[in-house]
Design a protein around this motif. Structure first.
Motif, PDB file in Angstrom:
ATOM      1  N   UNK A  83       9.050  10.821  -8.601  1.00 34.49           N
ATOM      2  CA  UNK A  83       9.151   9.952  -7.674  1.00 34.49           C
ATOM      3  C   UNK A  83       9.155   8.832  -7.178  1.00 34.49           C
ATOM      4  N   UNK A  84      10.637   8.193  -6.695  1.00 33.46           N
ATOM      5  CA  UNK A  84      10.505   6.643  -6.598  1.00 33.46           C
ATOM      6  C   UNK A  84      10.902   6.709  -5.451  1.00 33.46           C
ATOM      7  N   UNK A  85       9.882   5.831  -4.377  1.00 32.10           N
ATOM      8  CA  UNK A  85      10.284   6.084  -3.154  1.00 32.10           C
ATOM      9  C   UNK A  85      10.953   3.603  -2.752  1.00 32.10           C
ATOM     10  N   UNK A  86      11.326   4.180  -1.894  1.00 32.68           N
ATOM     11  CA  UNK A  86      11.683   2.885  -1.119  1.00 32.68           C
ATOM     12  C   UNK A  86      10.428   1.511  -0.481  1.00 32.68           C
ATOM     13  N   UNK A  87      10.365   0.892  -0.508  1.00 35.38           N
ATOM     14  CA  UNK A  87       9.222   0.252   0.254  1.00 35.38           C
ATOM     15  C   UNK A  87       8.674   0.235   1.326  1.00 35.38           C
ATOM     16  N   UNK A  88      10.010   0.911   2.435  1.00 33.29           N
ATOM     17  CA  UNK A  88       9.846   1.730   3.583  1.00 33.29           C
ATOM     18  C   UNK A  88       8.642   3.211   3.583  1.00 33.29           C
ATOM     19  N   UNK A 148       0.301  -0.899  -0.013  1.00 29.81           N
ATOM     20  CA  UNK A 148      -0.394  -0.040   0.069  1.00 29.81           C
ATOM     21  C   UNK A 148       1.039   1.080   0.574  1.00 29.81           C
ATOM     22  N   UNK A 149       2.073   0.884   0.481  1.00 28.83           N
ATOM     23  CA  UNK A 149       2.679   2.615  -0.300  1.00 28.83           C
ATOM     24  C   UNK A 149       3.034   2.286  -0.888  1.00 28.83           C
ATOM     25  N   UNK A 194      14.191   8.228  -5.012  1.00 29.51           N
ATOM     26  CA  UNK A 194      15.149   8.747  -6.344  1.00 29.51           C
ATOM     27  C   UNK A 194      13.828  10.026  -6.445  1.00 29.51           C
ATOM     28  N   UNK A 195      14.608  11.370  -7.250  1.00 29.27           N
ATOM     29  CA  UNK A 195      13.580  12.547  -7.130  1.00 29.27           C
ATOM     30  C   UNK A 195      14.229  13.010  -8.628  1.00 29.27           C
ATOM     31  N   UNK A 196      13.177  13.545 -10.293  1.00 31.58           N
ATOM     32  CA  UNK A 196      13.845  14.105 -11.319  1.00 31.58           C
ATOM     33  C   UNK A 196      13.571  13.595 -12.987  1.00 31.58           C
TER      34      UNK A 196
END
Length: 185
Positions: free
Chosen positions: A29-34, A12-13, A39-41
């Protein structure tokens, strides 16, 4: 897909929050599962691209700079996990290439040129009480250079594979001790 959208992990994250054009992610933006930002760009062909920011999984800054096909290329700054600068300078295909500065605990230890991720060309190296200014080849002192040790001894001359090798002069407290040929010293 066209426009703004989000992709989620099974937990759900949020995994990606971005903008798509013709089913291609172009910015976001890409997010870690936590949940921490990874990443931003910009994106191009599903790879990181352009001036970008990458983060460690714990959320601290890892890299800020230019990327091409997901690889460090162009000017960028690399950080360690404690957010200290490790390297700032030019990259090519994820390797240090061209002029750059290496740091250790926020102190400059090397400034000069790199090739294939190794010190190569002209540079200055400072480690503890040793200072070297001269030529490098594949991370080793090679060619003409000047070496200072504890501000007392210094050598001016040729190096090969990190050793004094060839014609040179050895000084102690600015007094000439020896001039001549050195061999793997």
């Amino acid at each position: 897909k066209n426009g703004n959208g989000k992709v989620y992990y099974k937990s759900g994250n949020i995994k990606i929050n971005g903008t798509w054009e013709e089913d291609q992610l172009i910015n976001g933006s890409e997010f870690w599962e936590n949940g921490n930002c990874k990443y931003q760009g910009l994106f191009k062909n599903d790879k990181y691209f352009g001036n970008s920011t990458i983060y460690y999984e714990n959320g601290t800054l890892y890299y800020y700079g230019c990327l091409l096909d997901g690889l460090k290329s162009g000017f960028g700054v690399l950080y360690d996990i404690q957010n200290n600068v490790e390297y700032e300078g030019n990259w090519f295909n994820n390797e240090k290439s061209g002029y750059g500065i290496l740091y250790d605990n926020d102190k400059i230890i090397y400034k000069g040129t790199f090739k294939n991720d190794l010190k190569s060309g002209k540079g200055e190296l400072t480690i503890n009480n040793i200072y070297y200014k001269g030529s490098f080849l594949e991370d080793l002192k090679n060619g003409f250079g000047t070496l200072f040790i504890n501000n007392k001894l210094h050598y001016i001359g040729m190096f090969a594979n990190n050793n004094k090798n060839g014609n040179g002069k050895l000084f102690e407290n600015d007094k000439l001790l020896f001039t001549g040929d050195f061999y793997n010293n």
